[in-house]
Scaffold this active site. Structure first.
Site, PDB file in Angstrom:
ATOM      1  N   VAL A   1      67.943 -31.386 -73.313  1.00  0.00           N
ATOM      2  CA  VAL A   1      69.267 -30.848 -73.631  1.00  0.00           C
ATOM      3  C   VAL A   1      70.333 -31.818 -73.127  1.00  0.00           C
ATOM      4  CG1 VAL A   1      69.317 -29.490 -71.482  1.00  0.00           C
ATOM      5  CG2 VAL A   1      70.809 -28.835 -73.390  1.00  0.00           C
TER       6      VAL A   1
ATOM      7  N   TYR B   1      72.469 -35.736 -69.121  1.00  0.00           N
ATOM      8  CA  TYR B   1      71.413 -36.111 -70.051  1.00  0.00           C
ATOM      9  C   TYR B   1      70.102 -35.577 -69.477  1.00  0.00           C
ATOM     10  CZ  TYR B   1      68.903 -39.732 -72.930  1.00  0.00           C
ATOM     11  OH  TYR B   1      68.103 -40.426 -73.801  1.00  0.00           O
ATOM     12  N   GLU B   2      69.611 -34.452 -70.013  1.00  0.00           N
ATOM     13  CA  GLU B   2      68.441 -33.773 -69.454  1.00  0.00           C
ATOM     14  C   GLU B   2      67.213 -33.967 -70.341  1.00  0.00           C
ATOM     15  OE1 GLU B   2      68.362 -31.615 -66.711  1.00  0.00           O
ATOM     16  OE2 GLU B   2      70.414 -30.895 -66.405  1.00  0.00           O
ATOM     17  N   ILE B   3      66.087 -34.247 -69.682  1.00  0.00           N
ATOM     18  CA  ILE B   3      64.805 -34.358 -70.383  1.00  0.00           C
ATOM     19  C   ILE B   3      63.884 -33.249 -69.875  1.00  0.00           C
ATOM     20  CG2 ILE B   3      62.732 -35.780 -70.674  1.00  0.00           C
ATOM     21  CD1 ILE B   3      65.023 -36.864 -72.258  1.00  0.00           C
TER      22      ILE B   3
END
Length: 414
Positions: free
Chosen positions: A325, A384-386
């Site tokens: 997300v 910046y999410e993984i």
């Protein structure tokens, strides 16, 4: 006596003025709608030791950087209970663990994961054997009423088991020095200061040619220690920026990139679930800068921007969560790059097969980095999410492609 009295009065008046000057001369604070207390809080340090179960012929250890193990005890002739506790509370409900295990002869042993009440298992265990990380087979895991049970086939060769692949401060330094700095004279390694425990806070300063007036992009990661999938995306993003392609060269001729490859080295090496050595979530300290990590980074950004007359226009903060997300701010118009997010996401979807951007837009209410970029610099800030379990090959693709897309969008920006 009268002269002494007057002298004391003058001193009492001067001291507050000095303190006020010192306070005001620090980095400019940024206001947020909901303040967060980021003063130092007590933490519980894990005791570093190797737990010996000689009657079983098994040993378990947390004596390495990035480990997390708060206790171990025998349950029966085949099972050992492993206790995992956070550095302090309140804290997010994402228990992290990391330990080393071996035996005096080949044998099968079970490990029961024990968390404090109210905390559930989050991270699927990984194992490092013969220098390589791999996911543990789901057939070797079982969820029970007592907790998660892990089955391992042990030998004299130690196995490291952790919630995510361990990348401690030494690992990070070895990576960026080899894969990013290397023999590239346009990548300059520096330091912005030290953490509470004296660990280095590194910075990489990347650009071609004359630095004066170059707009500044900021990249950072590992504010939260276990969030390594975001760090993996960051690695691929950064190596793409410095790959010396035609795109990279054009981009670094126009822009300057300031990179912070490990924001919380104390927390990483201590095996913390979320906080730094002072028991504080660094991604809530982007207002008053009470913690040395944020204070040093912010001070460096502001000095660098002022000295080079370069405007801070974009900040990307790499994290991990349950799914991929991008957390963005709703405010776009009037910022340094009002159309960047839409253009960037459009290119991502065009260039990654089957990819749909998952955007969550809301203006930051608490003192997080993406809000600091917006409220403090009228710049675009993005978290910046993984996802925890995003395949590593997919992470590499997303990281590299998002860097290429960013460079293309910003080169077209006038």
């Amino acid at each position: 006596m009268k002269r002494q009295f007057i002298s004391r009065i003058k001193w009492l008046l001067i001291v507050p003025a000095i303190l006020l000057f010192v306070h005001c001369s620090g980095p400019k604070r940024v206001k947020f709608p909901i303040p967060v207390d980021t003063k130092n809080k007590p933490i519980d340090l894990q005791i570093k030791k190797s737990y010996a179960f000689e009657d079983l012929g098994v040993w378990v250890s947390n004596e390495f950087d990035g480990a997390r193990l708060n206790g171990a005890q025998k349950l029966n002739d085949s099972t050992i209970i492993l206790r995992f506790e956070p550095e302090n509370t309140p804290i997010n409900k994402s228990p992290y663990y990391g330990f080393k295990v071996w035996s005096d002869s080949p044998k099968q042993t079970y490990f029961l994961f024990d968390y404090p009440e109210g905390f559930d298992h989050r991270y699927k265990p990984k194992r490092k054997e013969d220098g390589k990380w791999s996911e543990i087979d789901s057939l070797d895991l079982a969820e029970t009423e007592s907790g998660m049970i892990l089955k391992l086939n042990l030998s004299r060769e130690p196995i490291i088991v952790a919630g995510q692949e361990i990348n401690n401060s030494k690992d990070v330094q070895e990576w960026y020095r080899e894969d990013v700095v290397g023999n590239r004279d346009f990548v300059r390694e520096g330091s912005v200061g030290q953490t509470e425990l004296g660990r280095n806070i590194p910075v990489l300063d990347i650009y071609h040619g004359n630095v004066t007036g170059k707009p500044i992009i900021v990249l950072m990661t590992r504010q939260h220690p276990p969030e390594v999938t975001g760090y993996f995306a960051f690695q691929n993003f950064l190596t793409t920026l410095v790959d010396q392609s035609e795109l990279s060269t054009q981009f670094l001729n126009k822009y300057r990139v300031l990179v912070f490859p490990i924001m919380n080295p104390d927390g990483v090496d201590l095996g913390h679930w979320r906080h730094n050595a002072n028991g504080v979530d660094l991604n809530r300290d982007w207002s008053k800068y009470r913690q040395p990590e944020i204070k040093n980074v912010v001070g460096h950004l502001l000095r660098t921007s002022k000295e080079s007359m370069g405007e801070i226009i974009l900040g990307l903060d790499f994290h991990s969560t349950y799914e991929d997300v991008f957390y963005t701010n709703e405010i776009r118009e009037g910022t340094s790059l009002p159309h960047f997010i839409d253009d960037w996401f459009e290119l991502l979807e065009q260039n990654i097969a089957g990819y749909k951007v998952n955007e969550a837009a809301s203006n930051s209410t608490r003192p997080v980095s993406k809000g600091w970029f917006l409220y403090g610099h009228n710049a675009v800030g993005i978290t910046y999410e993984i996802g925890d379990h995003t395949p590593r090959e997919r992470i590499a693709e997303i990281g590299a492609t998002s860097a290429q897309a960013m460079m293309n969008v910003l080169l077209e920006n006038k």
